[in-house]
Design an enzyme around this catalytic site. Structure first.
Site, PDB file in Angstrom:
ATOM      1  N   ARG A 130      -5.140  -8.604  -4.628  1.00 27.45           N
ATOM      2  CA  ARG A 130      -4.741  -9.354  -3.428  1.00 27.45           C
ATOM      3  C   ARG A 130      -5.806  -9.098  -2.366  1.00 27.45           C
ATOM      4  O   ARG A 130      -6.714  -8.289  -2.557  1.00 27.45           O
ATOM      5  CB  ARG A 130      -3.311  -9.028  -2.958  1.00 27.45           C
ATOM      6  CG  ARG A 130      -2.773  -7.698  -3.223  1.00 27.45           C
ATOM      7  CD  ARG A 130      -3.473  -6.584  -2.500  1.00 27.45           C
ATOM      8  NE  ARG A 130      -3.573  -6.850  -1.074  1.00 27.45           N
ATOM      9  CZ  ARG A 130      -4.448  -6.293  -0.265  1.00 27.45           C
ATOM     10  NH1 ARG A 130      -5.338  -5.437  -0.713  1.00 27.45           N
ATOM     11  NH2 ARG A 130      -4.475  -6.582   1.015  1.00 27.45           N
ATOM     12  N   GLY A 131      -5.656  -9.788  -1.228  1.00 31.24           N
ATOM     13  CA  GLY A 131      -6.716  -9.737  -0.223  1.00 31.24           C
ATOM     14  C   GLY A 131      -7.603 -10.957  -0.419  1.00 31.24           C
ATOM     15  O   GLY A 131      -8.026 -11.250  -1.549  1.00 31.24           O
ATOM     16  N   ALA A 132      -7.874 -11.673   0.682  1.00 29.04           N
ATOM     17  CA  ALA A 132      -8.498 -12.997   0.569  1.00 29.04           C
ATOM     18  C   ALA A 132      -9.819 -13.003  -0.220  1.00 29.04           C
ATOM     19  O   ALA A 132      -9.961 -13.772  -1.188  1.00 29.04           O
ATOM     20  CB  ALA A 132      -8.676 -13.583   1.966  1.00 29.04           C
ATOM     21  N   ARG A 142      -2.103 -18.909  -4.602  1.00 27.88           N
ATOM     22  CA  ARG A 142      -1.809 -18.387  -3.261  1.00 27.88           C
ATOM     23  C   ARG A 142      -2.404 -19.363  -2.237  1.00 27.88           C
ATOM     24  O   ARG A 142      -3.620 -19.571  -2.198  1.00 27.88           O
ATOM     25  CB  ARG A 142      -2.372 -16.973  -3.084  1.00 27.88           C
ATOM     26  CG  ARG A 142      -1.703 -15.985  -4.058  1.00 27.88           C
ATOM     27  CD  ARG A 142      -1.768 -14.564  -3.589  1.00 27.88           C
ATOM     28  NE  ARG A 142      -0.966 -14.315  -2.405  1.00 27.88           N
ATOM     29  CZ  ARG A 142      -1.055 -13.206  -1.679  1.00 27.88           C
ATOM     30  NH1 ARG A 142      -1.916 -12.268  -1.993  1.00 27.88           N
ATOM     31  NH2 ARG A 142      -0.290 -13.033  -0.623  1.00 27.88           N
ATOM     32  N   GLN A 184       1.373  -3.030   2.360  1.00 33.21           N
ATOM     33  CA  GLN A 184      -0.052  -2.871   2.031  1.00 33.21           C
ATOM     34  C   GLN A 184      -0.706  -1.774   2.861  1.00 33.21           C
ATOM     35  O   GLN A 184      -1.653  -1.116   2.420  1.00 33.21           O
ATOM     36  CB  GLN A 184      -0.819  -4.184   2.249  1.00 33.21           C
ATOM     37  CG  GLN A 184      -0.509  -5.284   1.266  1.00 33.21           C
ATOM     38  CD  GLN A 184       0.591  -6.201   1.731  1.00 33.21           C
ATOM     39  OE1 GLN A 184       1.497  -5.782   2.466  1.00 33.21           O
ATOM     40  NE2 GLN A 184       0.554  -7.443   1.313  1.00 33.21           N
ATOM     41  N   ASP A 202      -7.125 -14.297   6.485  1.00 34.70           N
ATOM     42  CA  ASP A 202      -7.055 -15.167   5.305  1.00 34.70           C
ATOM     43  C   ASP A 202      -7.610 -16.552   5.569  1.00 34.70           C
ATOM     44  O   ASP A 202      -7.960 -17.273   4.637  1.00 34.70           O
ATOM     45  CB  ASP A 202      -5.614 -15.275   4.809  1.00 34.70           C
ATOM     46  CG  ASP A 202      -5.197 -13.968   4.173  1.00 34.70           C
ATOM     47  OD1 ASP A 202      -4.882 -13.021   4.923  1.00 34.70           O
ATOM     48  OD2 ASP A 202      -5.238 -13.870   2.937  1.00 34.70           O
ATOM     49  N   ASN A 247      -3.402 -14.258   9.294  1.00 31.06           N
ATOM     50  CA  ASN A 247      -3.481 -12.976   8.589  1.00 31.06           C
ATOM     51  C   ASN A 247      -2.057 -12.536   8.251  1.00 31.06           C
ATOM     52  O   ASN A 247      -1.078 -13.209   8.596  1.00 31.06           O
ATOM     53  CB  ASN A 247      -4.219 -11.928   9.432  1.00 31.06           C
ATOM     54  CG  ASN A 247      -4.586 -10.689   8.617  1.00 31.06           C
ATOM     55  OD1 ASN A 247      -5.121 -10.801   7.505  1.00 31.06           O
ATOM     56  ND2 ASN A 247      -4.294  -9.508   9.134  1.00 31.06           N
ATOM     57  N   LYS A 248      -1.955 -11.418   7.600  1.00 27.13           N
ATOM     58  CA  LYS A 248      -0.671 -10.882   7.134  1.00 27.13           C
ATOM     59  C   LYS A 248       0.403 -10.919   8.211  1.00 27.13           C
ATOM     60  O   LYS A 248       0.130 -10.618   9.380  1.00 27.13           O
ATOM     61  CB  LYS A 248      -0.913  -9.442   6.652  1.00 27.13           C
ATOM     62  CG  LYS A 248       0.271  -8.691   6.133  1.00 27.13           C
ATOM     63  CD  LYS A 248       1.059  -9.436   5.079  1.00 27.13           C
ATOM     64  CE  LYS A 248       0.210  -9.884   3.909  1.00 27.13           C
ATOM     65  NZ  LYS A 248       0.913 -10.890   3.067  1.00 27.13           N
TER      66      LYS A 248
HETATM   67  O1  MRU Z   1      -0.789 -10.725   0.860  1.00 24.99           O
HETATM   68  P1  MRU Z   1      -2.104 -10.017   0.838  1.00 24.99           P
HETATM   69  O2  MRU Z   1      -1.996  -8.545   0.559  1.00 24.99           O
HETATM   70  O3  MRU Z   1      -3.123 -10.700  -0.048  1.00 24.99           O
HETATM   71  O4  MRU Z   1      -2.620 -10.153   2.329  1.00 24.99           O
HETATM   72  C1  MRU Z   1      -3.871  -9.622   2.657  1.00 24.99           C
HETATM   73  C2  MRU Z   1      -4.212  -9.782   4.088  1.00 24.99           C
HETATM   74  O5  MRU Z   1      -3.473 -10.326   4.870  1.00 24.99           O
HETATM   75  C3  MRU Z   1      -5.563  -9.302   4.500  1.00 24.99           C
HETATM   76  O6  MRU Z   1      -5.559  -8.838   5.803  1.00 24.99           O
HETATM   77  C4  MRU Z   1      -6.551 -10.489   4.385  1.00 24.99           C
HETATM   78  O7  MRU Z   1      -6.451 -11.082   3.132  1.00 24.99           O
HETATM   79  C5  MRU Z   1      -7.925 -10.074   4.631  1.00 24.99           C
HETATM   80  S1  MRU Z   1      -8.553  -9.082   3.313  1.00 24.99           S
HETATM   81  C6  MRU Z   1     -10.140  -8.664   3.660  1.00 24.99           C
END
Ligand code: MRU
Length: 372
Positions: A68-70, A110, A217, A258, A268-269
């Site tokens: 996970r993470g963009a 996603r 996370q 994201d 973002n999250k």
């Molecule tokens: O749902 P996730 O864990 O994929 O969400 C991740 C985030 O919101 C991060 O802050 C974002 O993707 C940036 S990662 C460098």
């Protein structure tokens, strides 16, 4: 000592890192022709890596948040298309058709992180360029493109890390939300890249990691990766941030993203918007670190950024424990959008822009190469 899985070469995630990396989110192993990913759902309980040989397995791993993470999901999708190129040995038309189907399938996993669509689009352009080559040459070209996406992402993280670190005050406590670290990128991290770079420059900083309800996370991943790298970190529950800001215990906020709209609105999250509002109330800089692949110039502002709806269970249960009685509905948007007016700075590999001063990413358009 954390065990790394056997790979036929040094992980690309460690590119430019003087020390060998202790872990990575995603790698391609050219000897076995497999995608190797850390099972992030098991952290911090155990460190276990999975190997994938089929594009649809990688798609499922993205959907289920093994990775996970963009930026990391973009890189995983690019490697999934390398697996496809390795297995699809038909003529140009057959290859392009299969690449298109796999790309659409991966893209649907996603919806909020634009890095996913960006990486798939870049791989699809390469597929079109090389479709007429023989299958082995085609595979090698697709592999080289995915590896370039990976290595460029690590370099971008290092560059934005340097830019952001310059703004982190000596001795600061830095608050971050979710995980925008090596686990969320090709390596090094975006928001945690800023923190790592400040730490590497000898600034005596410490980190407050929001636990990041509901999927945790911050508690599970950010705290673990900073602890592994010996960067001082303490975990707080999300509802403690206001308290610590009011007490003067936070000097700087940095998060990942994201998707960044043309006007500087930042997705973002879930919970990030709240951090930004609190930072404004307490006169603290709220900043964002993200690669250019997170910028969506086709999105005029944040209002139309698709927000992923995730499962009720992630809210209603903590691991195996039920915390909301069965039958009671829960809401679970995975992301929120912070309006540009709250964002002091966005650090990218192409430079810094200041959304709260009316700057969008386009101010950086003439600096360096745009990859879209
Ligand atoms: O749902 P996730 O864990 O994929 O969400 C991740 C985030 O919101 C991060 O802050 C974002 O993707 C940036 S990662 C460098």
């Amino acid at each position: 000592m954390i065990a790394l899985p056997e790979l036929s070469r040094a992980p690309l995630s460690g590119t430019g890192n003087p020390k060998p990396v202790a872990f990575f989110a995603v790698e391609y192993d050219p000897a076995t022709r497999e995608v190797v990913m850390l099972e992030q759902r098991a952290l911090p309980r155990e460190v276990v890596y999975h190997r994938y040989t089929k594009p649809d397995q990688v798609a499922e791993a993205i959907r289920a948040m093994v990775v996970r993470g963009a930026p990391a999901i973009g890189i995983a999708a690019a490697y999934a298309l390398v697996l496809l190129a390795e297995q699809e040995r038909g003529d140009a038309k057959t290859f392009l058709l299969a690449n298109g189907v796999a790309g659409r399938f991966l893209n649907a996993t996603r919806p909020t992180a634009v890095n996913l669509a960006w990486a798939i689009a870049r791989m699809s352009r390469k597929a079109a360029d090389v479709a007429a080559l023989d299958p082995d040459a085609r595979y090698e070209a697709m592999r080289a493109e995915a590896e370039a996406i990976h290595v460029e992402d690590v370099a971008a993280c290092r560059r934005m890390g340097e830019l952001g670190a310059a703004d982190v005050p000596e001795g600061a406590t830095v608050l971050t939300h979710c995980n925008a670290g090596a686990l969320a990128t090709g390596g090094y991290g975006t928001a945690l890249g800023v923190i790592r770079a400040a730490h590497e420059h000898g600034k005596k900083i410490r980190v407050l990691a929001d636990e990041t309800r509901p999927y945790l996370q911050g508690a599970r991943l950010t705290a673990w990766e900073l602890f592994v790298d010996e960067i001082p970190v303490e975990v707080i529950t999300d509802n403690m941030a206001a308290h610590f800001m009011k007490k003067g215990e936070v000097q700087f906020c940095v998060v990942g993203s994201d998707r960044i709209a043309a006007n500087g609105d930042v997705a973002n999250k879930i919970g990030t918007y709240g951090v930004a509002v609190l930072a404004k109330e307490h006169g603290l800089p709220f900043t964002v670190a993200a690669p250019w692949s997170t910028v969506d110039l086709a999105m005029p502002d944040g209002s139309r950024i698709p927000i992923e709806e995730r499962s009720r269970d992630e809210v209603a249960r903590l691991g195996e424990t039920t915390i909301v009685a069965d039958g009671i509905p829960c809401r679970h948007p995975g992301f929120d959008v912070t309006p540009a007016r709250y964002v002091h700075a966005v650090y990218t590999e192409r430079g810094v822009f200041h959304p709260k001063d009316g700057e969008g990413p386009a101010v950086l358009m003439n600096r360096g190469k745009v990859q879209r």
